[in-house]
Design a protein around this motif. Structure first.
Motif, PDB file in Angstrom:
ATOM      1  N   VAL A 498      41.284  21.823  -0.132  1.00 49.68           N
ATOM      2  CA  VAL A 498      41.799  20.803  -1.052  1.00 49.68           C
ATOM      3  C   VAL A 498      43.121  21.314  -1.635  1.00 49.68           C
ATOM      4  CG1 VAL A 498      40.356  21.676  -2.979  1.00 49.68           C
ATOM      5  CG2 VAL A 498      41.301  19.354  -3.084  1.00 49.68           C
ATOM      6  N   ASP A 499      44.119  20.446  -1.636  1.00 43.08           N
ATOM      7  CA  ASP A 499      45.396  20.734  -2.302  1.00 43.08           C
ATOM      8  C   ASP A 499      45.284  20.185  -3.724  1.00 43.08           C
ATOM      9  OD1 ASP A 499      46.193  21.570   0.179  1.00 43.08           O
ATOM     10  OD2 ASP A 499      47.413  19.779   0.603  1.00 43.08           O
ATOM     11  N   TYR A 500      45.889  20.889  -4.665  1.00 47.74           N
ATOM     12  CA  TYR A 500      45.771  20.431  -6.052  1.00 47.74           C
ATOM     13  C   TYR A 500      47.041  20.755  -6.831  1.00 47.74           C
ATOM     14  CZ  TYR A 500      44.497  25.344  -6.793  1.00 47.74           C
ATOM     15  OH  TYR A 500      44.498  26.704  -6.796  1.00 47.74           O
ATOM     16  N   ARG A 501      47.341  19.900  -7.771  1.00 49.68           N
ATOM     17  CA  ARG A 501      48.457  20.150  -8.704  1.00 49.68           C
ATOM     18  C   ARG A 501      48.327  19.179  -9.881  1.00 49.68           C
ATOM     19  NH1 ARG A 501      53.996  17.089  -6.524  1.00 49.68           N
ATOM     20  NH2 ARG A 501      53.112  14.993  -6.698  1.00 49.68           N
ATOM     21  N   TRP A 502      49.037  19.496 -10.953  1.00 53.33           N
ATOM     22  CA  TRP A 502      49.131  18.561 -12.077  1.00 53.33           C
ATOM     23  C   TRP A 502      50.310  17.630 -11.872  1.00 53.33           C
ATOM     24  CZ3 TRP A 502      45.185  17.892 -14.936  1.00 53.33           C
ATOM     25  CH2 TRP A 502      44.364  18.952 -15.340  1.00 53.33           C
ATOM     26  N   GLN A 503      50.075  16.358 -12.150  1.00 52.82           N
ATOM     27  CA  GLN A 503      51.190  15.440 -12.341  1.00 52.82           C
ATOM     28  C   GLN A 503      51.345  15.279 -13.846  1.00 52.82           C
ATOM     29  OE1 GLN A 503      50.679  11.297 -11.933  1.00 52.82           O
ATOM     30  NE2 GLN A 503      52.604  11.006 -10.862  1.00 52.82           N
ATOM     31  N   ALA A 504      52.476  15.738 -14.378  1.00 53.28           N
ATOM     32  CA  ALA A 504      52.693  15.723 -15.826  1.00 53.28           C
ATOM     33  C   ALA A 504      54.177  15.584 -16.099  1.00 53.28           C
ATOM     34  CB  ALA A 504      52.161  17.018 -16.438  1.00 53.28           C
ATOM     35  N   ASP A 505      54.506  15.156 -17.318  1.00 54.64           N
ATOM     36  CA  ASP A 505      55.918  15.025 -17.684  1.00 54.64           C
ATOM     37  C   ASP A 505      56.553  16.382 -17.951  1.00 54.64           C
ATOM     38  OD1 ASP A 505      56.158  11.959 -18.088  1.00 54.64           O
ATOM     39  OD2 ASP A 505      54.324  12.541 -19.136  1.00 54.64           O
ATOM     40  N   GLU A 506      55.759  17.323 -18.434  1.00 52.46           N
ATOM     41  CA  GLU A 506      56.256  18.668 -18.731  1.00 52.46           C
ATOM     42  C   GLU A 506      56.332  19.462 -17.435  1.00 52.46           C
ATOM     43  OE1 GLU A 506      57.241  20.347 -21.560  1.00 52.46           O
ATOM     44  OE2 GLU A 506      57.345  18.332 -22.409  1.00 52.46           O
ATOM     45  N   PRO A 507      57.528  19.873 -17.010  1.00 49.16           N
ATOM     46  CA  PRO A 507      57.656  20.577 -15.726  1.00 49.16           C
ATOM     47  C   PRO A 507      56.841  21.873 -15.683  1.00 49.16           C
ATOM     48  CG  PRO A 507      59.778  20.440 -16.891  1.00 49.16           C
ATOM     49  CD  PRO A 507      58.811  19.652 -17.687  1.00 49.16           C
ATOM     50  N   ASP A 508      56.667  22.519 -16.837  1.00 45.18           N
ATOM     51  CA  ASP A 508      55.929  23.794 -16.860  1.00 45.18           C
ATOM     52  C   ASP A 508      54.454  23.604 -17.209  1.00 45.18           C
ATOM     53  OD1 ASP A 508      58.256  25.125 -16.266  1.00 45.18           O
ATOM     54  OD2 ASP A 508      58.798  25.380 -18.383  1.00 45.18           O
ATOM     55  N   PHE A 509      53.988  22.362 -17.092  1.00 50.63           N
ATOM     56  CA  PHE A 509      52.591  22.122 -17.457  1.00 50.63           C
ATOM     57  C   PHE A 509      51.677  22.907 -16.523  1.00 50.63           C
ATOM     58  CE2 PHE A 509      48.545  19.903 -17.626  1.00 50.63           C
ATOM     59  CZ  PHE A 509      48.382  19.759 -18.989  1.00 50.63           C
ATOM     60  N   ALA A 510      50.857  23.785 -17.083  1.00 50.70           N
ATOM     61  CA  ALA A 510      49.922  24.600 -16.295  1.00 50.70           C
ATOM     62  C   ALA A 510      48.667  24.742 -17.137  1.00 50.70           C
ATOM     63  CB  ALA A 510      50.515  25.958 -15.993  1.00 50.70           C
ATOM     64  N   MET A 511      47.583  24.144 -16.684  1.00 55.81           N
ATOM     65  CA  MET A 511      46.361  24.165 -17.491  1.00 55.81           C
ATOM     66  C   MET A 511      45.173  24.475 -16.586  1.00 55.81           C
ATOM     67  SD  MET A 511      45.014  21.239 -20.131  1.00 55.81           S
ATOM     68  CE  MET A 511      44.189  20.069 -19.067  1.00 55.81           C
ATOM     69  N   PRO A 512      44.429  25.528 -16.916  1.00 52.90           N
ATOM     70  CA  PRO A 512      43.217  25.800 -16.141  1.00 52.90           C
ATOM     71  C   PRO A 512      42.198  24.688 -16.377  1.00 52.90           C
ATOM     72  CG  PRO A 512      43.332  27.223 -18.079  1.00 52.90           C
ATOM     73  CD  PRO A 512      44.624  26.466 -18.025  1.00 52.90           C
ATOM     74  N   ILE A 513      41.374  24.440 -15.385  1.00 46.91           N
ATOM     75  CA  ILE A 513      40.373  23.381 -15.541  1.00 46.91           C
ATOM     76  C   ILE A 513      39.161  23.692 -14.671  1.00 46.91           C
ATOM     77  CG2 ILE A 513      41.434  21.919 -13.744  1.00 46.91           C
ATOM     78  CD1 ILE A 513      40.647  19.493 -15.625  1.00 46.91           C
ATOM     79  N   ARG A 514      38.003  23.271 -15.167  1.00 48.19           N
ATOM     80  CA  ARG A 514      36.774  23.482 -14.412  1.00 48.19           C
ATOM     81  C   ARG A 514      36.629  22.385 -13.362  1.00 48.19           C
ATOM     82  NH1 ARG A 514      33.143  25.094 -19.712  1.00 48.19           N
ATOM     83  NH2 ARG A 514      35.124  25.591 -20.704  1.00 48.19           N
ATOM     84  N   ALA A 515      36.411  22.805 -12.136  1.00 48.71           N
ATOM     85  CA  ALA A 515      36.327  21.843 -11.029  1.00 48.71           C
ATOM     86  C   ALA A 515      35.334  22.349  -9.998  1.00 48.71           C
ATOM     87  CB  ALA A 515      37.708  21.666 -10.395  1.00 48.71           C
ATOM     88  N   GLY A 516      35.018  21.485  -9.045  1.00 53.08           N
ATOM     89  CA  GLY A 516      34.122  21.859  -7.960  1.00 53.08           C
ATOM     90  C   GLY A 516      32.734  21.274  -8.161  1.00 53.08           C
ATOM     91  N   LYS A 517      31.763  22.180  -8.267  1.00 49.60           N
ATOM     92  CA  LYS A 517      30.368  21.749  -8.331  1.00 49.60           C
ATOM     93  C   LYS A 517      29.907  21.730  -9.788  1.00 49.60           C
ATOM     94  CE  LYS A 517      26.321  22.440  -5.519  1.00 49.60           C
ATOM     95  NZ  LYS A 517      25.653  23.239  -4.524  1.00 49.60           N
TER      96      LYS A 517
END
Ligand SMILES: [Zn+2]
Length: 556
Positions: A498-517
């Motif tokens: 799976v490819d993943y990224r944030w779409q956000a207005d802030e170019p440096d937006f980087a936020m960890p998030i819980r994903a998967g199962k």
């Protein structure tokens, strides 16, 4: 406060819809339309009220003594405010404010009458000789007239209770306290303490802010009620509540709890107001001691929903749980408690103790206090209910304009400051991903800024410094843009990636998030650039913890 800006908001929605019609439809158009929608230019009155102009910045408030007489028959008010201040620079002029509907009778420095210029709601007071930096001065500002009632309950209201007694009250956060009394009507500068003296016809009761000092029969059919506020106070928190009140009291440790209601509601109030103790205990658990210990805590019945008047919270929620009889967030949690007691009292910590220095940053009051509701639910009913409750706010979020409004024009931020504000703080907790650390962080944040007036920059700098993280792009995305971030996921099931990224207005937006199962979350670290990872999960099996993070998810 809750919900007083709905009318203004509707007007903005109409403008927005017109933009939408012009811009076409679809998500991209929506973002563009909101980004390019500029509000009408602020009026001269907005700027005079909202800006921290040269004749405000040159002085620092020390105390007020507001001493007024209220005539229910004539529906008038008269009296004076003694304003004590320290000059921060040499000058011959200061700016105070009084609504044009009220008359300035005279302004005195000692026995010397001062000249003044009125301009919209501002009153520029001129001194015959230079006031010197570092020196303290007191002026007596006399005024009178018929104060405005500005909305169903806004401004200054002369009403009657169901039994026909006068019921008179103030609520002026939107229009400003100068709608009924002269003061330096802005948010940045607060007095250190205040006396409030209110003369009213014998037989009525006035409940104002602070500690009750005593009452004096004036011998002319009027009695003066004296109150002492022993902490800094926002102008709009200063209030009168005049009625045929009965009083009962309680105690939480050393903290006096005083309750004022109409006689016919006494039994209901004794049952419902018992919730105040659990509320104070919950907030003290998270943030520390009730901020206005010496002044006590009060709940006062009024005919409108409620308002966070400091140490004198007004209450009109019909002595039932939920909000005006409704399940406020619609998920079965709100009926377990009285929304107005929990919300308006939460403002004692955020709004009254920690205050914003400009109305633009009012999310510091409303976003935090809405999050305090969530903490109250967690403390009282458990974490599962808290997550249900905060997610129940999602349908109320509009994402039409940023939560932080334009500075210096007394602008009212959109309603999103409440619900999106709380959902953002819940998101931030998940980003910290360590509950003991989160609770220590918000406790220390409150303690660090209590009794101060701050801006969002102060909040962000504190969180960055304490966590060692760069949270600025997160705060900015949620508070300074309309859209929430979207987690984009592109599945390649043949490759098992799976490819993943944030779409956000802030170019440096980087936020960890819980994903998967769901039963075994994995924390991924998306940025605004594509990354790829292996996953055994198919597109429809791959979840994202959207109850812990307020984000959109787009799967392809
Ligand atoms: Zn509020």
């Amino acid at each position: 406060m809750i919900g007083s800006n709905f009318c203004k908001l509707r007007a903005q929605v109409v403008v927005f819809l017109m933009f939408m019609a012009a811009a076409g439809s679809g998500h991209a158009a929506l973002q563009q339309a909101t980004a390019s929608a500029t509000p009408a230019a602020p009026s001269r009155a907005d700027i005079l009220r909202g800006a921290y102009g040269p004749y405000r910045v040159n002085n620092d408030l020390l105390s007020y003594h507001l001493d007024v007489r209220v005539d229910p028959e004539k529906q008038s008010i008269s009296g004076k405010n003694s304003v004590r201040f320290k000059m921060l620079a040499d000058g011959t002029r200061i700016q105070l404010d009084l609504h044009p509907a009220l008359a300035v009778d005279k302004i005195l420095l000692g026995a010397t009458p001062l000249t003044y210029v009125r301009d919209s709601g501002a009153v520029f007071v001129d001194f015959p000789e230079t006031l010197h930096a570092g020196q303290e001065y007191t002026i007596d500002f006399y005024y009178s007239g018929h104060p405005l009632q500005t909305a169903r309950f806004g401004g200054f209201t002369f009403a009657k209770d169901p039994a026909g007694h006068p019921w008179i009250y103030t609520a002026c956060e939107d229009i400003g306290a100068s709608v009924w009394w002269p003061n330096k009507d802005q948010w940045r500068d607060e007095v250190e303490n205040m006396q409030i003296s209110v003369a009213i016809p014998n037989g009525l009761v006035d409940v104002s802010n602070g500690k009750f000092v005593g009452k004096t029969d004036l011998g002319d059919g009027y009695t003066r009620w004296d109150w002492l506020v022993q902490y800094p106070i926002n102008n709009y928190d200063v209030s009168l509540n005049i009625g045929n009140y009965v009083h009962f009291s309680d105690q939480l440790g050393d903290l006096p709890l005083d309750f004022y209601v109409l006689p016919e509601d006494l039994d209901k109030a004794k049952k419902q107001f018992a919730q105040a103790k659990g509320m104070i205990e919950a907030y003290q658990h998270y943030f520390g001691e009730y901020p206005f210990q010496k002044d006590g805590y009060k709940l006062i019945e009024v005919p409108y929903s409620g308002m966070e008047h400091q140490s004198a919270v007004t209450y009109g929620n019909h002595f039932t749980n939920g909000y005006l009889g409704r399940d406020w967030t619609g998920v079965g949690v709100s009926p377990k408690f009285d929304f107005i007691i929990i919300h308006e009292s939460g403002h004692e910590w955020f709004g009254n103790s920690v205050s914003a220095a400009d109305r633009s940053d009012m999310w510091i009051h409303e976003g935090w206090t809405t999050y305090l509701e969530v903490l109250y639910v967690e403390y009282t009913f458990g974490h599962e209910d808290a997550i249900k409750y905060v997610n129940g706010y999602k349908p109320k979020v509009q994402n039409r304009e940023p939560i932080i409004a334009e500075r210096g024009i007394a602008a009212t931020p959109p309603q999103d400051m409440y619900f999106k504000g709380a959902l953002f703080l819940n998101t931030l907790r998940s980003v910290i991903n360590d509950d003991p650390r989160w609770f220590a962080l918000i406790h220390d944040f409150y303690q660090h800024f209590k009794y101060q007036n701050i801006m969002t920059e102060d909040v962000v700098a504190y969180f960055n410094q304490q966590t060692g993280m760069n949270l600025t792009p997160l705060f900015d995305q949620y508070l300074r843009h309309t859209a929430i971030p979207t987690l984009e996921l592109k599945f390649n099931e043949a490759e098992g990636t799976v490819d993943y990224r944030w779409q956000a207005d802030e170019p440096d937006f980087a936020m960890p998030i819980r994903a998967g199962k769901k039963t075994d979350w994995q924390i991924i670290q998306p940025t605004t650039y594509w990354q790829t990872m292996k996953t055994p999960l198919k597109k429809n099996e791959f979840d994202v913890a959207t109850d812990l993070y307020f984000v959109n998810v787009s799967k392809q």
